[in-house]
Scaffold this motif. Structure first.
Motif, PDB file in Angstrom:
ATOM      1  N   ARG A   9       0.838  -1.204   0.000  1.00 41.67           N
ATOM      2  CA  ARG A   9       0.000   0.000   0.000  1.00 41.67           C
ATOM      3  C   ARG A   9       0.865   1.242   0.000  1.00 41.67           C
ATOM      4  O   ARG A   9       1.724   1.423   0.828  1.00 41.67           O
ATOM      5  N   ARG A  10       0.690   2.067  -0.958  1.00 40.33           N
ATOM      6  CA  ARG A  10       1.317   3.375  -0.987  1.00 40.33           C
ATOM      7  C   ARG A  10       0.424   4.248  -1.848  1.00 40.33           C
ATOM      8  O   ARG A  10      -0.388   3.731  -2.619  1.00 40.33           O
ATOM      9  N   SER A  11       0.542   5.545  -1.674  1.00 37.86           N
ATOM     10  CA  SER A  11      -0.372   6.432  -2.376  1.00 37.86           C
ATOM     11  C   SER A  11      -0.062   6.472  -3.862  1.00 37.86           C
ATOM     12  O   SER A  11       1.042   6.832  -4.267  1.00 37.86           O
ATOM     13  N   THR A  16      10.713  17.288   5.187  1.00 41.47           N
ATOM     14  CA  THR A  16      11.561  16.259   4.570  1.00 41.47           C
ATOM     15  C   THR A  16      10.826  15.612   3.405  1.00 41.47           C
ATOM     16  O   THR A  16      11.390  15.406   2.334  1.00 41.47           O
ATOM     17  N   LEU A  17       9.514  15.340   3.614  1.00 43.91           N
ATOM     18  CA  LEU A  17       8.722  14.686   2.564  1.00 43.91           C
ATOM     19  C   LEU A  17       8.650  15.568   1.321  1.00 43.91           C
ATOM     20  O   LEU A  17       8.854  15.100   0.206  1.00 43.91           O
ATOM     21  N   GLY A  18       8.393  16.866   1.537  1.00 46.27           N
ATOM     22  CA  GLY A  18       8.302  17.783   0.403  1.00 46.27           C
ATOM     23  C   GLY A  18       9.584  17.771  -0.416  1.00 46.27           C
ATOM     24  O   GLY A  18       9.558  17.687  -1.650  1.00 46.27           O
ATOM     25  N   GLU A  41       2.713  17.575 -13.230  1.00 47.59           N
ATOM     26  CA  GLU A  41       1.957  16.318 -13.336  1.00 47.59           C
ATOM     27  C   GLU A  41       1.247  16.004 -12.022  1.00 47.59           C
ATOM     28  O   GLU A  41       0.111  15.532 -12.008  1.00 47.59           O
ATOM     29  N   PHE A  42       1.933  16.291 -10.917  1.00 44.02           N
ATOM     30  CA  PHE A  42       1.377  16.060  -9.579  1.00 44.02           C
ATOM     31  C   PHE A  42       0.089  16.875  -9.404  1.00 44.02           C
ATOM     32  O   PHE A  42      -0.949  16.357  -9.003  1.00 44.02           O
ATOM     33  N   ASN A  43       0.166  18.169  -9.738  1.00 39.08           N
ATOM     34  CA  ASN A  43      -1.001  19.041  -9.582  1.00 39.08           C
ATOM     35  C   ASN A  43      -2.123  18.645 -10.539  1.00 39.08           C
ATOM     36  O   ASN A  43      -3.299  18.682 -10.174  1.00 39.08           O
ATOM     37  N   ALA A  68      -2.719  15.680 -11.557  1.00 39.96           N
ATOM     38  CA  ALA A  68      -3.297  14.432 -11.025  1.00 39.96           C
ATOM     39  C   ALA A  68      -4.375  14.736  -9.981  1.00 39.96           C
ATOM     40  O   ALA A  68      -5.425  14.085  -9.957  1.00 39.96           O
ATOM     41  N   GLN A  69      -4.124  15.754  -9.149  1.00 38.23           N
ATOM     42  CA  GLN A  69      -5.110  16.119  -8.122  1.00 38.23           C
ATOM     43  C   GLN A  69      -6.411  16.559  -8.798  1.00 38.23           C
ATOM     44  O   GLN A  69      -7.498  16.132  -8.418  1.00 38.23           O
ATOM     45  N   GLY A  70      -6.267  17.439  -9.801  1.00 38.83           N
ATOM     46  CA  GLY A  70      -7.440  17.995 -10.482  1.00 38.83           C
ATOM     47  C   GLY A  70      -8.301  16.922 -11.122  1.00 38.83           C
ATOM     48  O   GLY A  70      -9.521  17.036 -11.169  1.00 38.83           O
ATOM     49  N   LEU A  97      -8.653  13.919 -10.030  1.00 36.21           N
ATOM     50  CA  LEU A  97      -8.949  12.901  -8.999  1.00 36.21           C
ATOM     51  C   LEU A  97      -8.253  11.574  -9.309  1.00 36.21           C
ATOM     52  O   LEU A  97      -8.821  10.494  -9.146  1.00 36.21           O
ATOM     53  N   TYR A  98      -7.037  11.737  -9.780  1.00 43.63           N
ATOM     54  CA  TYR A  98      -6.113  10.607  -9.959  1.00 43.63           C
ATOM     55  C   TYR A  98      -6.630   9.571 -10.970  1.00 43.63           C
ATOM     56  O   TYR A  98      -6.126   8.476 -11.039  1.00 43.63           O
ATOM     57  N   ARG A  99      -7.684   9.921 -11.700  1.00 49.78           N
ATOM     58  CA  ARG A  99      -8.297   8.988 -12.670  1.00 49.78           C
ATOM     59  C   ARG A  99      -8.633   7.636 -12.003  1.00 49.78           C
ATOM     60  O   ARG A  99      -8.466   6.552 -12.589  1.00 49.78           O
ATOM     61  N   PHE A 153     -10.459   2.461  10.297  1.00 48.96           N
ATOM     62  CA  PHE A 153     -11.328   1.886   9.259  1.00 48.96           C
ATOM     63  C   PHE A 153     -10.733   2.164   7.876  1.00 48.96           C
ATOM     64  O   PHE A 153     -10.650   1.265   7.026  1.00 48.96           O
ATOM     65  N   GLU A 154     -10.311   3.406   7.684  1.00 53.71           N
ATOM     66  CA  GLU A 154      -9.754   3.839   6.391  1.00 53.71           C
ATOM     67  C   GLU A 154      -8.524   3.002   6.017  1.00 53.71           C
ATOM     68  O   GLU A 154      -8.395   2.509   4.899  1.00 53.71           O
ATOM     69  N   GLN A 155      -7.639   2.825   6.997  1.00 55.10           N
ATOM     70  CA  GLN A 155      -6.420   2.065   6.707  1.00 55.10           C
ATOM     71  C   GLN A 155      -6.736   0.588   6.453  1.00 55.10           C
ATOM     72  O   GLN A 155      -6.159  -0.032   5.554  1.00 55.10           O
ATOM     73  N   ILE A 172      -5.316   5.701  -2.853  1.00 53.59           N
ATOM     74  CA  ILE A 172      -4.753   6.934  -2.278  1.00 53.59           C
ATOM     75  C   ILE A 172      -5.815   7.548  -1.363  1.00 53.59           C
ATOM     76  O   ILE A 172      -6.969   7.704  -1.768  1.00 53.59           O
ATOM     77  N   PRO A 173      -5.421   7.845  -0.107  1.00 57.27           N
ATOM     78  CA  PRO A 173      -6.341   8.609   0.735  1.00 57.27           C
ATOM     79  C   PRO A 173      -6.062  10.075   0.420  1.00 57.27           C
ATOM     80  O   PRO A 173      -4.908  10.477   0.369  1.00 57.27           O
ATOM     81  N   ALA A 174      -7.083  10.897   0.196  1.00 60.52           N
ATOM     82  CA  ALA A 174      -6.757  12.274  -0.190  1.00 60.52           C
ATOM     83  C   ALA A 174      -7.788  13.304   0.238  1.00 60.52           C
ATOM     84  O   ALA A 174      -9.003  13.123   0.040  1.00 60.52           O
ATOM     85  N   TYR A 175      -7.236  14.372   0.774  1.00 54.65           N
ATOM     86  CA  TYR A 175      -8.005  15.593   1.053  1.00 54.65           C
ATOM     87  C   TYR A 175      -8.684  16.076  -0.224  1.00 54.65           C
ATOM     88  O   TYR A 175      -9.814  16.593  -0.189  1.00 54.65           O
ATOM     89  N   GLU A 176      -7.981  15.898  -1.337  1.00 52.69           N
ATOM     90  CA  GLU A 176      -8.485  16.381  -2.623  1.00 52.69           C
ATOM     91  C   GLU A 176      -9.934  15.929  -2.874  1.00 52.69           C
ATOM     92  O   GLU A 176     -10.731  16.675  -3.425  1.00 52.69           O
ATOM     93  N   PHE A 177     -10.271  14.707  -2.446  1.00 54.39           N
ATOM     94  CA  PHE A 177     -11.618  14.175  -2.683  1.00 54.39           C
ATOM     95  C   PHE A 177     -12.701  14.931  -1.902  1.00 54.39           C
ATOM     96  O   PHE A 177     -13.856  14.915  -2.291  1.00 54.39           O
ATOM     97  N   TYR A 208       7.150   6.731  -7.121  1.00 54.80           N
ATOM     98  CA  TYR A 208       7.626   7.374  -5.888  1.00 54.80           C
ATOM     99  C   TYR A 208       7.280   6.544  -4.647  1.00 54.80           C
ATOM    100  O   TYR A 208       6.176   6.039  -4.526  1.00 54.80           O
ATOM    101  N   ARG A 209       8.258   6.451  -3.744  1.00 53.61           N
ATOM    102  CA  ARG A 209       8.044   5.764  -2.469  1.00 53.61           C
ATOM    103  C   ARG A 209       8.427   6.723  -1.349  1.00 53.61           C
ATOM    104  O   ARG A 209       9.580   7.150  -1.266  1.00 53.61           O
ATOM    105  N   SER A 210       7.453   7.105  -0.536  1.00 54.59           N
ATOM    106  CA  SER A 210       7.743   8.071   0.534  1.00 54.59           C
ATOM    107  C   SER A 210       8.563   7.411   1.645  1.00 54.59           C
ATOM    108  O   SER A 210       8.370   6.236   1.942  1.00 54.59           O
ATOM    109  N   PRO A 211       9.485   8.182   2.244  1.00 51.75           N
ATOM    110  CA  PRO A 211      10.329   7.595   3.298  1.00 51.75           C
ATOM    111  C   PRO A 211       9.633   7.593   4.662  1.00 51.75           C
ATOM    112  O   PRO A 211       8.587   8.217   4.828  1.00 51.75           O
ATOM    113  N   ARG A 212      10.215   6.897   5.601  1.00 50.84           N
ATOM    114  CA  ARG A 212       9.724   6.904   6.978  1.00 50.84           C
ATOM    115  C   ARG A 212      10.867   7.325   7.905  1.00 50.84           C
ATOM    116  O   ARG A 212      12.043   7.133   7.573  1.00 50.84           O
ATOM    117  N   VAL A 213      10.511   7.918   9.053  1.00 51.61           N
ATOM    118  CA  VAL A 213      11.554   8.363   9.984  1.00 51.61           C
ATOM    119  C   VAL A 213      12.242   7.141  10.590  1.00 51.61           C
ATOM    120  O   VAL A 213      11.611   6.087  10.747  1.00 51.61           O
TER     121      VAL A 213
END
Ligand SMILES: Cc1cc2nc3c(=O)[nH]c(=O)nc-3n(C[C@H](O)[C@H](O)[C@H](O)COP(=O)(O)O)c2cc1C
Length: 215
Positions: free
Chosen positions: A10-12, A94-96, A109-111, A113-115, A117-119, A143-145, A159-164, A200-205
Motif C-alpha cells: 500500500r502506498r499512495s 523532509t517529505l516535500g 503532473e502532480f497538480n 493528477a489532483q485535479g 482525482l487521480y483517474r 477503518f480507512e487504513q 490513495i487517501p486524499a483531502y483532494e476528494f 515514488y516511495r515516501s520515506p519513513r523516519v
C-alpha cells in the motif's frame, strides 16, 4: 498475500488507469474494513462509493472547480502545517524535499493528477456524524487504513486524499450524503498506471526517532 506484504504494497498512487472495480470486490473490501476496532463498538463510519456515471460527473465538476480556482471548504478544516507540532512539521518538510527531488521539482503532473482525482476507478467517501468526538475520528482512521490494506491484499491500489473532500457540498449532492454527516476523507481505488510519478516511495523516519521501549 502475507500481511506485511500488503502493508508495504500500500502506498499512495496518484494516477490510475480508470479501469472500474468490480462491485462485489468493492463490497468485500468495505466488509473487511468493518472489522476495524471502535470505541464501544460504535462503528461511527458510513461509506459512499462513486463509480460509473456518478464518478464521471464528480470528476468533471471537481476539475471545473479546480480550474476556476475555487478554494476548498472541507468539513475537516485544513490546518496550518505548524499546528501539527515540531516533529510532524520536520517530517512534512523532509517529505516535500524528497518528493520534489523525485519529481525534479516539477509538480505539473502532480497538480494535474489532483485535479483529475487521480483517474481513480472508484472514489470511496467515508463519513462520521457531525459533532463526533476525537475518538470517532481515530476509529475512522483505523477503518480507512483497514480498507486500503484490504484493497492492497486484492491487488487494488489506493490513495487517501483531502483532494476528494475539498468540495463536500458537491459530493453530498451526488451521493445523497445527509447534512448531519461529515465527509471526512476520500479514498481513490483503482489500478496504477505506468506514469513515472507512481514510482515514488515516501520515506519513513528512523525507528529510534519515534519509538521508546522501556524495560
Ligand atoms: C488524511 C490524508 C489526506 C491526504 N491527502 C492527500 C492529497 O490531497 N493529495 C495527495 O497527493 N496525497 C494525499 N495524501 C497522501 C499522503 O501524502 C501520503 O499518505 C504520505 O505522503 C505517505 O505516503 P504513502 O501513502 O505513499 O505511504 C493524504 C493522506 C492522508 C492520510
Amino acid at each position: 498475500m502475507e500481511f506485511s506484504e500488503a502493508v508495504k504494497k500500500r502506498r499512495s498512487i496518484r494516477d490510475f488507469d480508470e479501469r472500474p472495480i468490480d462491485k462485489a470486490v468493492l463490497k468485500a473490501i468495505v466488509e473487511e474494513a468493518q472489522w476495524a476496532p471502535s470505541w464501544v463498538n460504535s462503528q461511527p463510519w458510513k461509506v459512499y462509493i462513486a463509480t460509473g456515471d456518478t464518478l464521471k460527473a464528480i470528476k468533471k465538476d471537481h476539475l471545473a472547480k479546480v480550474q476556476a480556482g475555487e478554494g476548498g471548504n472541507s468539513d475537516f478544516k485544513r490546518a496550518p502545517r505548524e499546528s501539527f507540532g515540531a516533529f510532524p512539521l520536520k517530517n512534512m518538510q523532509t517529505l516535500g524535499t524528497h518528493l520534489g527531488t523525485y519529481l525534479n521539482n516539477d509538480f505539473t503532473e502532480f497538480n494535474a493528477a489532483q485535479g483529475r482525482l487521480y483517474r481513480c476507478g472508484a472514489a470511496v467517501y467515508i463519513t462520521i456524524p457531525k459533532g463526533s468526538p476525537e475518538w470517532a475520528i481515530m476509529d475512522m482512521g483505523g477503518f480507512e487504513q483497514t480498507l486500503m490494506l484490504s484493497a492492497a491484499s486484492r491487488g487494488i491500489d489506493s490513495i487517501p486524499a483531502y483532494e476528494f473532500v475539498k468540495f463536500p457540498e458537491m459530493v453530498r449532492s451526488y451521493l445523497g450524503i445527509p447534512d448531519d454527516e461529515l465527509v471526512a476523507i476520500g479514498v481513490g481505488l483503482g489500478y496504477a498506471s505506468d506514469i513515472a510519478m507512481n514510482g515514488y516511495r515516501s520515506p519513513r523516519v528512523p525507528l529510534d526517532e519515534m519509538l521508546v521501549i522501556k524495560e
